[in-house]
Write a protein that holds these residues in place. Structure first.
Motif, mmCIF file in Angstrom:
data_model
loop_
_atom_site.group_PDB
_atom_site.id
_atom_site.type_symbol
_atom_site.label_atom_id
_atom_site.label_comp_id
_atom_site.label_asym_id
_atom_site.label_seq_id
_atom_site.Cartn_x
_atom_site.Cartn_y
_atom_site.Cartn_z
ATOM 1 N N ALA A 186 0.798 -1.226 0.000
ATOM 2 C CA ALA A 186 0.000 0.000 0.000
ATOM 3 C C ALA A 186 0.829 1.272 0.000
ATOM 4 C CB ALA A 186 -0.954 0.008 1.196
ATOM 5 N N GLY A 187 2.037 1.230 0.587
ATOM 6 C CA GLY A 187 2.848 2.422 0.653
ATOM 7 C C GLY A 187 3.843 2.574 -0.477
ATOM 8 N N CYS A 188 3.852 1.661 -1.427
ATOM 9 C CA CYS A 188 4.776 1.720 -2.563
ATOM 10 C C CYS A 188 4.437 2.930 -3.438
ATOM 11 C CB CYS A 188 4.678 0.431 -3.374
ATOM 12 S SG CYS A 188 5.437 0.515 -5.007
ATOM 13 N N PRO A 189 5.367 3.866 -3.641
ATOM 14 C CA PRO A 189 5.059 5.052 -4.443
ATOM 15 C C PRO A 189 4.587 4.729 -5.865
ATOM 16 C CG PRO A 189 7.073 5.401 -3.195
ATOM 17 C CD PRO A 189 6.714 3.953 -3.028
ATOM 18 N N ALA A 190 5.248 3.759 -6.513
ATOM 19 C CA ALA A 190 4.861 3.410 -7.879
ATOM 20 C C ALA A 190 3.460 2.801 -7.921
ATOM 21 C CB ALA A 190 5.875 2.443 -8.485
ATOM 22 N N THR A 198 3.926 -9.448 6.797
ATOM 23 C CA THR A 198 4.210 -10.844 6.461
ATOM 24 C C THR A 198 5.418 -11.388 7.206
ATOM 25 O OG1 THR A 198 5.671 -10.254 4.612
ATOM 26 C CG2 THR A 198 3.312 -10.474 4.127
ATOM 27 N N GLY A 199 6.285 -10.509 7.670
ATOM 28 C CA GLY A 199 7.493 -10.952 8.360
ATOM 29 C C GLY A 199 8.570 -11.494 7.444
ATOM 30 N N SER A 218 19.320 -3.356 0.053
ATOM 31 C CA SER A 218 17.939 -2.933 0.288
ATOM 32 C C SER A 218 17.482 -3.328 1.686
ATOM 33 C CB SER A 218 17.010 -3.546 -0.764
ATOM 34 O OG SER A 218 17.351 -3.108 -2.067
ATOM 35 N N ARG A 219 17.890 -4.503 2.131
ATOM 36 C CA ARG A 219 17.537 -4.930 3.492
ATOM 37 C C ARG A 219 18.138 -3.994 4.527
ATOM 38 N NH1 ARG A 219 17.212 -11.523 3.931
ATOM 39 N NH2 ARG A 219 16.433 -11.916 1.832
ATOM 40 N N ALA A 266 16.138 2.490 8.165
ATOM 41 C CA ALA A 266 15.029 3.447 8.119
ATOM 42 C C ALA A 266 13.938 3.106 9.117
ATOM 43 C CB ALA A 266 14.449 3.502 6.709
ATOM 44 N N GLY A 267 14.088 1.943 9.781
ATOM 45 C CA GLY A 267 13.087 1.520 10.752
ATOM 46 C C GLY A 267 11.839 0.947 10.129
ATOM 47 N N SER A 268 11.946 0.516 8.855
ATOM 48 C CA SER A 268 10.756 -0.014 8.183
ATOM 49 C C SER A 268 11.093 -1.246 7.353
ATOM 50 C CB SER A 268 10.141 1.063 7.274
ATOM 51 O OG SER A 268 11.116 1.547 6.343
ATOM 52 N N PRO A 269 11.587 -2.314 7.985
ATOM 53 C CA PRO A 269 11.820 -3.552 7.221
ATOM 54 C C PRO A 269 10.526 -4.004 6.566
ATOM 55 C CG PRO A 269 11.917 -3.950 9.592
ATOM 56 C CD PRO A 269 11.902 -2.475 9.406
#
Length: 204
Positions: free
Chosen positions: A64-68, A154-155, A137-138, A144-147
């Motif tokens: 849902a938060g993906c800009p694209a 989903t973990g 990326s990981r 960024a505090g958002s894995p």
């Protein structure tokens, strides 16, 4: 986006384009076995139930938060969903993100089509369209505090590559387009053409 983060983003997309196993991607002619998704508002959504009403168009997106995705889905809402309704096809946007988090994108853009969770990426895995974050990326997402596993609920580090799939009422794939680069999305005209091309006998 800071230059160092932009480079990580670009490098991940380039890596996916170069290394994606295209032989594993869902293909025209594949028979889709029964599955069940969870629509964020309506609950369980099965393949059999959808196909009773007509062909199915699945649009896999990341989260849902993906800009694209926040550009692509409203665009599909305007340029794809109305024509598919005229053709009697059902449009479903699919992400592994859990329903309580995924609902945000549907509400934010007032999407007129269904948005559903693919729990545990099970359908995406079956279609061969998943990828995992690379190490840079990981690290960036953790710093960024958002894995992504927390973002999606989903973990895991897995997301689907953006994918458009047209399934006729016999359960056969009539069109499939997988994009390893998540900034590249399938054009609505190509999806509409695929639905229109479904033979009458396959739509009965």
């Amino acid at each position: 986006m800071p230059a160092e983060k932009l480079k990580i983003n670009v490098d991940q997309r380039r890596l996916l384009v170069e290394t994606a196993d295209r032989s594993a991607f869902v293909k025209v002619g594949d028979v889709v076995q029964p599955f069940e998704l969870t629509e964020v508002d309506a609950g369980p959504l099965s393949l059999a139930t959808i196909l009773k009403n007509g062909p199915l168009v699945l649009i896999f997106f990341r989260f849902a938060g993906c800009p694209a995705c926040n550009i692509a889905l409203p665009y599909y809402n305007q340029h794809l969903a109305p024509e598919l309704r005229k053709l009697g096809a059902t449009l479903v946007g699919v992400s592994p993100q859990v329903p309580e988090k995924l609902r945000d994108i549907k509400d934010r853009h007032q999407l007129d089509f269904q948005i559903a969770t693919d729990a545990d990426n099970s359908l995406g895995r079956r279609f061969g369209i998943l990828y995992s974050f690379d190490e840079p990326s990981r690290r960036a997402s953790i710093e960024a505090g958002s894995p992504i596993g927390e973002v999606t609920g989903t973990g895991t580090w897995e997301l689907p590559m953006p994918t458009a799939i047209v399934v006729d009422q016999a359960g056969t794939v009539r069109f499939a387009d997988v994009s390893p680069d998540w900034l590249v999305r399938t054009e609505p005209a190509d999806i509409i053409a695929a639905v229109r091309a479904i033979p009458a006998r396959a739509a009965a």
